[in-house]
Enzyme design. Structure first.
Site, PDB file in Angstrom:
ATOM      1  CG  HIS A 189      -2.003  -1.044   1.147  1.00  0.00           C
ATOM      2  ND1 HIS A 189      -2.860  -1.196   0.074  1.00  0.00           N
ATOM      3  CD2 HIS A 189      -2.320  -2.034   2.029  1.00  0.00           C
ATOM      4  CE1 HIS A 189      -3.665  -2.233   0.304  1.00  0.00           C
ATOM      5  NE2 HIS A 189      -3.352  -2.755   1.473  1.00  0.00           N
ATOM      6  CG  ASP A 249      -2.828  -8.401   0.382  1.00  0.00           C
ATOM      7  OD1 ASP A 249      -2.036  -8.701   1.289  1.00  0.00           O
ATOM      8  OD2 ASP A 249      -3.892  -7.768   0.581  1.00  0.00           O
ATOM      9  CG  HIS A 266      -6.559  -5.488   1.704  1.00  0.00           C
ATOM     10  ND1 HIS A 266      -6.085  -6.559   2.435  1.00  0.00           N
ATOM     11  CD2 HIS A 266      -7.580  -4.954   2.413  1.00  0.00           C
ATOM     12  CE1 HIS A 266      -6.789  -6.667   3.552  1.00  0.00           C
ATOM     13  NE2 HIS A 266      -7.708  -5.711   3.570  1.00  0.00           N
ATOM     14  CG  ASP A 282      -5.120 -10.323   2.854  1.00  0.00           C
ATOM     15  OD1 ASP A 282      -4.783 -10.811   1.753  1.00  0.00           O
ATOM     16  OD2 ASP A 282      -4.916  -9.138   3.144  1.00  0.00           O
TER      17      ASP A 282
END
Lengths: 253, 436
Positions: free
Chosen positions: B112, B151, B153, B240
């Site tokens: 991120h 991931d 996200h 995740d």
């Protein structure tokens, strides 16, 4: 030993004793007997025969062949020693503290012990910038060290304050603890356990010097609540000399 | 004795003494149970699997990727330097041929973190994959790199860093941004004018399971990778998507992750998110390691696994395929799309507001890139935020053309009289960095 592509190759198989001591294949011991006949009770003429064989393959005379063996052996010993240092320095660590502390082994001098120490010292010096010297009583230093070494052992303790239990798996030990058991309690338990273990293993010291080498506590979170602590402690008896042989031990030659 | 088909190097750095705060998902024990599992399963005893000690990245490594305000020290801790260093260590081991595959099991994560860094967003400060890739480009002459971010996200930081780079294919597969942080990663996000199409977003609906996810890898990701012909494939291996993850809504399993790794066959994997630290990470990581090394992983099963419970509803499968087909159609049409969207613009500007959720910082950013057919274009970033920092960053890409270099230098000089607390120049073509 044999010659491959004009170079002396030592090992890795051991094909028997040195020729000076009744073997059939030349070994580094034969080279040492040739170069320093007074320093050994080996059969000089058989050692020379071995080096002559090697010298023929190398295209050099007998004494030069023995010198080349010593040079090859010295390089091999130093390479292994530096690999060992690199392995120690490359050992992974798992905390930022250890990483930033960055303890690195950086030898400043090479100390020799064992029978061939005097025969090797000069050749080792040729292949390193570090100083090379023999330890006092180099012929028996290893045996003295073994005799005077403290009895050491270690224990690893796991505590789970949610399940209210501690475990020392290698000792097959488990017991219950209160929920408010702390890291300090765990260190204390590990120390007591280790003292008893050392006594059973033959330690003659009532209070051996114990160090905590690992001590970690983690929160255990279920959902978004802390439900207990996961504690891990490793304690060891600090390696060293038996009580009474500390700094006062005379080690002069 | 089990022997690995492929020599695999692992950096394992759990940073047992670092957390964002004690109950934050990114906390000390995140990789504790993974380490227990890896040791108990004897993975390091498998011939061909070796553990490597991470190095620390330097400020130069960070500057190849980021503009940091007010400075690098203020936005990084040792933990970030080691985590990125772990990625670089496996990257170097792979490039030097010491190992065939590498996996950096490190924390904190990085995907991120965008080009400009004012603080921590999405648990990330610096982008560990980008720092590794730019290090390998500078030191090993690697050019074409593909990053596949698995991931859950959206990898918005990596996307931002490679938005204008046609030599870096960035593919992010994630839970639809309408349902999860950071709320971006839609199919329409395709990259800047000089690199349109090499950013590929594959947003999947909640409840996507092994079947849908692996369908995407096989039918969308693999064909795109084959077209792009990367020299190096990097997997941002967030974990995740697992059905037990507390922060997300997907239904992926440890077996699914291992199968994904086999199919994708990345050269390097880097751990990103994954916060089911007992129920998923130990099993998913073991699966990834064994899959990379080419060792049988069929025996791995996490607690609570129930194939029926995580089976994909048919409307989810249909949606997954619809998204996949649309992404592939856009990829195949990217040249025409670029011509149409870019037109005859000579430079393109963007204005964005960026939130640093962890550190509660609000950034306003205006960037401008030259449209260029000869190079990646010069980039200027004007970034101000409520910490008071106001930076002007100029990025000169590797292989810059003379016209774009002149433009970049003119921007930097002109900013002298601007309101900036920091003017920073990053010249990847000459490998020099300058602050004023």
């Amino acid at each position: 030993m044999r010659v491959e592509e004009g170079e002396v190759v030592i090992g890795p198989q051991r094909l028997g004793p040195a020729m000076a001591f009744g073997g059939t294949v030349p070994t580094p011991t034969d080279a040492m007997v040739v170069l320093n006949p007074d320093g050994s009770d080996g059969d000089r003429s058989r050692a020379e025969a071995g080096m002559r064989l090697l010298g023929q393959a190398l295209g050099v005379e007998t004494t030069e062949a023995a010198r080349r063996v010593m040079a090859t052996m010295s390089r091999a010993i130093l390479d292994h020693a530096w690999d060992g240092v690199a392995e120690i320095n490359g050992k992974p660590v798992y905390t930022i503290h250890e990483m930033m502390e960055n303890y690195t082994v950086a030898p400043s001098e090479i100390l020799l012990m064992g029978g061939p120490a005097p025969a090797l010292a000069g050749y080792l010096s040729d292949h390193t910038d570090l100083g090379v010297r023999m330890v006092p009583r180099w012929g028996v230093a290893n045996a003295i060290g073994a005799a005077l070494a403290r009895t050491t052992s270690e224990v690893t303790l796991f505590a789970d304050t949610e399940k209210k239990v501690i475990l020392i798996p290698e000792e097959n030990y488990a017991t219950t603890i209160p929920g408010n058991y702390t890291l300090a309690d765990a260190e204390e338990t590990a120390k007591n356990f280790l003292t008893e273990k050392a006594r059973e293993a033959g330690s003659r010291t009532a209070t051996p010097e114990i160090e905590i080498v690992e001590s970690m506590v983690f929160n255990m979170v279920r959902g978004f609540r802390t439900t207990g602590k996961n504690i891990r402690v490793r304690a060891q008896i600090k390696p060293g000399l038996i009580e009474g042989y500390g700094d006062g031990l005379a080690m002069e030659p | 004795m089990i022997k690995a088909d492929r020599k695999t190097g692992l950096v394992f750095f759990p940073a047992f003494d670092w957390a964002i705060d004690p109950t934050h998902p990114e906390r000390e024990e995140r990789l504790l149970y993974t380490q227990d599992q890896v040791l108990e399963e004897g993975l390091f005893d498998i011939e061909g699997i070796t553990e490597l000690k991470p190095s620390l990245v330097t400020h130069e490594d960070i500057r190849r990727v980021h503009f940091c305000a007010p400075d690098i020290e203020s936005v990084t801790t040792e933990s970030h330097l080691i985590s990125a260093g772990g990625a670089v260590t496996v990257g170097e081991a792979v490039m030097s041929g010491a190992v065939e595959k590498g996996f950096a099991l490190v924390r904190p994560p990085g995907h991120h973190a965008m080009r400009v860094v004012h603080g921590n967003r999405g648990f990330c400060n610096i982008n560990i994959e980008a720092i590794m890739i730019e290090n390998l480009r500078a030191k090993h002459g690697v050019r074409r790199v593909a990053i596949v971010d698995t991931d859950c996200h959206h990898g918005d930081g990596t996307q931002d860093i490679y938005w204008h780079d046609p030599d870096t294919l960035f593919i992010s597969i994630h839970q639809d941004g309408r349902t999860l942080y950071p709320g971006t990663g839609f199919m329409e996000e395709l990259g800047g004018p000089n690199a349109l199409g090499t950013t590929v977003n594959i947003p999947l609906p909640p409840l996507t399971s092994d079947a849908g996810y692996l369908w995407i890898i096989e039918n969308v990701v693999m064909p795109i990778l084959a077209d792009f012909e990367p020299e190096l494939v990097v997997n941002s291996a967030g974990q995740d998507n697992h059905f037990s993850d507390p922060l997300t809504n997907m239904n992926f399993s440890a077996q699914g992750y291992a199968a994904l790794t086999t199919m994708l066959n990345p050269d390097i994997a880097v751990l990103e998110g994954g916060y089911s630290i007992e129920g998923a990470l130990p099993y998913v990581n073991t699966g990834i390691i064994l899959a990379l090394a080419g060792v049988d992983y069929s025996g791995i099963q996490e607690p609570g696994f129930d194939a029926a419970r995580i089976a994909e509803p048919s409307h989810v499968s249909a949606e997954v395929r619809k998204v996949g087909r649309a992404v592939l159609a856009t990829w195949r049409n990217r040249e025409a799309l670029r011509a149409k969207l870019v037109g005859n613009h000579t430079s393109v500007r963007r204005r964005r507001n960026i939130v640093y959720d962890t550190d509660m910082i609000y950034e306003m950013q205006i960037d401008e890139v030259t449209v260029c057919s000869k190079c990646q274009g010069a980039l200027k970033v004007d970034s101000s935020c409520d910490t008071g920092a106001h930076l002007l960053g100029v990025h000169i890409p590797r292989g810059v053309c003379p016209a774009c270099r002149a433009k970049a230098e003119a921007w930097f000089d002109a900013a002298k009289s601007g309101p900036y607390t920091l003017r920073t120049l990053k010249d990847l073509d000459t490998g020099t960095f300058f602050d004023a």
